[in-house]
Design a protein around this motif. Sequence first.
Motif, PDB file in Angstrom:
ATOM      1  N   VAL A   1       0.825  -1.205   0.000  1.00  0.00           N
ATOM      2  CA  VAL A   1       0.000   0.000   0.000  1.00  0.00           C
ATOM      3  C   VAL A   1       0.861   1.257   0.000  1.00  0.00           C
ATOM      4  O   VAL A   1       0.572   2.231  -0.697  1.00  0.00           O
ATOM      5  N   ALA A   2       1.930   1.244   0.773  1.00  0.00           N
ATOM      6  CA  ALA A   2       2.774   2.434   0.883  1.00  0.00           C
ATOM      7  C   ALA A   2       3.408   2.799  -0.453  1.00  0.00           C
ATOM      8  O   ALA A   2       3.509   3.976  -0.811  1.00  0.00           O
ATOM      9  N   ARG A   3       3.832   1.776  -1.216  1.00  0.00           N
ATOM     10  CA  ARG A   3       4.482   2.034  -2.507  1.00  0.00           C
ATOM     11  C   ARG A   3       3.503   2.032  -3.669  1.00  0.00           C
ATOM     12  O   ARG A   3       3.874   2.362  -4.795  1.00  0.00           O
ATOM     13  N   SER A   4       2.250   1.619  -3.407  1.00  0.00           N
ATOM     14  CA  SER A   4       1.243   1.474  -4.455  1.00  0.00           C
ATOM     15  C   SER A   4       1.784   0.601  -5.587  1.00  0.00           C
ATOM     16  O   SER A   4       1.776   0.979  -6.767  1.00  0.00           O
ATOM     17  N   ALA A   5       2.262  -0.581  -5.187  1.00  0.00           N
ATOM     18  CA  ALA A   5       2.861  -1.496  -6.157  1.00  0.00           C
ATOM     19  C   ALA A   5       2.653  -2.932  -5.692  1.00  0.00           C
ATOM     20  O   ALA A   5       2.447  -3.197  -4.507  1.00  0.00           O
ATOM     21  N   ALA A   6       2.735  -3.856  -6.626  1.00  0.00           N
ATOM     22  CA  ALA A   6       2.596  -5.269  -6.294  1.00  0.00           C
ATOM     23  C   ALA A   6       3.828  -5.767  -5.548  1.00  0.00           C
ATOM     24  O   ALA A   6       4.958  -5.539  -5.974  1.00  0.00           O
ATOM     25  N   HIS A   7       3.617  -6.452  -4.435  1.00  0.00           N
ATOM     26  CA  HIS A   7       4.694  -7.085  -3.674  1.00  0.00           C
ATOM     27  C   HIS A   7       4.862  -8.532  -4.106  1.00  0.00           C
ATOM     28  O   HIS A   7       5.977  -9.058  -4.131  1.00  0.00           O
ATOM     29  N   LEU A   8       3.748  -9.186  -4.459  1.00  0.00           N
ATOM     30  CA  LEU A   8       3.762 -10.581  -4.897  1.00  0.00           C
ATOM     31  C   LEU A   8       2.526 -10.823  -5.752  1.00  0.00           C
ATOM     32  O   LEU A   8       1.427 -10.400  -5.394  1.00  0.00           O
ATOM     33  N   GLU A   9       2.713 -11.502  -6.891  1.00  0.00           N
ATOM     34  CA  GLU A   9       1.590 -11.892  -7.732  1.00  0.00           C
ATOM     35  C   GLU A   9       1.603 -13.403  -7.923  1.00  0.00           C
ATOM     36  O   GLU A   9       2.650 -14.002  -8.155  1.00  0.00           O
ATOM     37  N   ARG A  10       0.412 -14.023  -7.835  1.00  0.00           N
ATOM     38  CA  ARG A  10       0.260 -15.464  -8.015  1.00  0.00           C
ATOM     39  C   ARG A  10      -0.907 -15.696  -8.992  1.00  0.00           C
ATOM     40  O   ARG A  10      -1.974 -16.160  -8.613  1.00  0.00           O
ATOM     41  N   PRO A  11      -0.705 -15.406 -10.257  1.00  0.00           N
ATOM     42  CA  PRO A  11      -1.817 -15.412 -11.215  1.00  0.00           C
ATOM     43  C   PRO A  11      -2.127 -16.800 -11.774  1.00  0.00           C
ATOM     44  O   PRO A  11      -1.419 -17.779 -11.523  1.00  0.00           O
ATOM     45  N   ILE A  12      -3.200 -16.840 -12.570  1.00  0.00           N
ATOM     46  CA  ILE A  12      -3.612 -18.045 -13.289  1.00  0.00           C
ATOM     47  C   ILE A  12      -3.013 -18.006 -14.688  1.00  0.00           C
ATOM     48  O   ILE A  12      -3.142 -17.013 -15.409  1.00  0.00           O
ATOM     49  N   ASP A  13      -2.382 -19.092 -15.105  1.00  0.00           N
ATOM     50  CA  ASP A  13      -1.857 -19.194 -16.460  1.00  0.00           C
ATOM     51  C   ASP A  13      -3.023 -19.260 -17.452  1.00  0.00           C
ATOM     52  O   ASP A  13      -3.978 -20.019 -17.246  1.00  0.00           O
ATOM     53  N   PRO A  14      -2.986 -18.471 -18.511  1.00  0.00           N
ATOM     54  CA  PRO A  14      -4.124 -18.440 -19.441  1.00  0.00           C
ATOM     55  C   PRO A  14      -4.462 -19.793 -20.063  1.00  0.00           C
ATOM     56  O   PRO A  14      -5.640 -20.124 -20.221  1.00  0.00           O
ATOM     57  N   ALA A  15      -3.458 -20.578 -20.411  1.00  0.00           N
ATOM     58  CA  ALA A  15      -3.731 -21.876 -21.045  1.00  0.00           C
ATOM     59  C   ALA A  15      -4.522 -22.777 -20.105  1.00  0.00           C
ATOM     60  O   ALA A  15      -5.518 -23.397 -20.501  1.00  0.00           O
ATOM     61  N   LEU A  16      -4.086 -22.850 -18.846  1.00  0.00           N
ATOM     62  CA  LEU A  16      -4.799 -23.660 -17.869  1.00  0.00           C
ATOM     63  C   LEU A  16      -6.171 -23.073 -17.593  1.00  0.00           C
ATOM     64  O   LEU A  16      -7.169 -23.803 -17.505  1.00  0.00           O
ATOM     65  N   GLY A  17      -6.247 -21.762 -17.449  1.00  0.00           N
ATOM     66  CA  GLY A  17      -7.520 -21.122 -17.157  1.00  0.00           C
ATOM     67  C   GLY A  17      -8.554 -21.357 -18.244  1.00  0.00           C
ATOM     68  O   GLY A  17      -9.713 -21.689 -17.962  1.00  0.00           O
ATOM     69  N   LEU A  18      -8.154 -21.204 -19.500  1.00  0.00           N
ATOM     70  CA  LEU A  18      -9.084 -21.402 -20.604  1.00  0.00           C
ATOM     71  C   LEU A  18      -9.516 -22.859 -20.730  1.00  0.00           C
ATOM     72  O   LEU A  18     -10.682 -23.143 -21.061  1.00  0.00           O
ATOM     73  N   LYS A  19      -8.612 -23.771 -20.447  1.00  0.00           N
ATOM     74  CA  LYS A  19      -8.980 -25.186 -20.458  1.00  0.00           C
ATOM     75  C   LYS A  19     -10.066 -25.460 -19.431  1.00  0.00           C
ATOM     76  O   LYS A  19     -11.058 -26.149 -19.717  1.00  0.00           O
ATOM     77  N   MET A  20      -9.914 -24.896 -18.226  1.00  0.00           N
ATOM     78  CA  MET A  20     -10.913 -25.092 -17.181  1.00  0.00           C
ATOM     79  C   MET A  20     -12.229 -24.408 -17.546  1.00  0.00           C
ATOM     80  O   MET A  20     -13.306 -24.915 -17.241  1.00  0.00           O
ATOM     81  N   CYS A  21     -12.155 -23.268 -18.202  1.00  0.00           N
ATOM     82  CA  CYS A  21     -13.377 -22.580 -18.651  1.00  0.00           C
ATOM     83  C   CYS A  21     -14.177 -23.463 -19.602  1.00  0.00           C
ATOM     84  O   CYS A  21     -15.406 -23.578 -19.492  1.00  0.00           O
TER      85      CYS A  21
END
Length: 264
Positions: free
Chosen positions: A75-95
Motif C-alpha cells: 500500500v505504501a508504494r502502491s505497487a505489487a509485492h507478490l503476484e500469483r496469477p492463473i496461467d491463461p492456457a490452464l484457465g481457458l482449459k478449465m473454462c
Amino acid sequence: MTLPRLVATDLDGTLVRSDGTVSDFTRDVLVELEHRGVPVVFVTGRPLRWAEEVFEYVGAHGLAVVSNGALVWDVARSAAHLERPIDPALGLKMCRLLRAAVPGTSYAVETLEGISLEPAFLERHPVPGAARRAPIEELFTRPALKLLARHEELEPQEFWDLAEETVLGRLVITWSSASSLLEISGPDVTKASTLALLCEDLGVEAADVIAFGDMPNDLPMLGWAGTAYAMADAHPTVTEAAHHVAPGHDDDGVARVLAGVFDL
C-alpha cells in the motif's frame, strides 16, 4: 497467554459494516495495534480496485492480501509485492470444461488493470466504463489474478460442487457472494497459502496469527491461523471450522475481540 503477533482479517461481512464503512471504534483499535507493533493485514477476496477503498486503515506496514491470495499489495508504494496469477492456457482449459459440464456458465477475469467480462456475465456491482466485453477466449490472453464464473439459475453451493467435480483441484475454487458467483484462483492459491508466505517474510508463525472471517473463501485462512474467529453471522461452514465466534460485523465484532485480547 501469549498475545498474537499479527492480525489477519477479511473485509466484507467481517471488518467492514453492511453499509461499506469502517467505524471509528474499529479504526481506533487498528491504529492502536499498529502503534504497538502488531500489523493488521487485510486478507480479502476483493479485487484491487475495491480493496483500495479501505487501504487508509491498513496501517503503516502497508501490506494487504487481495483477490483471495493472488496478490500481495504494498500500500505504501502502491505497487505489487507478490503476484500469483492463473496461467491463461490452464484457465481457458478449465473454462471450456466447466461450461461443458454446467451450461449457462459465464466468465469474467480480474487483472491489476481491472475487470473484463463476457457479454452474458451479469455483474451485481458497478462496472467501470472502460471494462471490456468479449468472449472469454479474447479476454483471457495473459495471466489473470482471478477468474470469475457466474450462473443465474443454480444455487451457490450447487454451482460450487459441480465446479469442483469438473476442475478436480487443478485450480482453487471458492465463493463469498450471496449469488452464484465462483471465485477461481491459480493452483494452491488461497488466502492461507499467500498469508503464510507473507508471514514467513515477517518472521511470524501461524500459531501467532489471529484471523477473522465469515465466508467459505476464509476457510483455508481460519484453518491455518493459530486462533480463528468466525463472525456471528458467518456462513455455517465457517462457524463450524473456527475456534471462536465474534460479534457480527455491524457490531464491530473484530475490533471488540481485539480490544479484549490486547486489553485495549
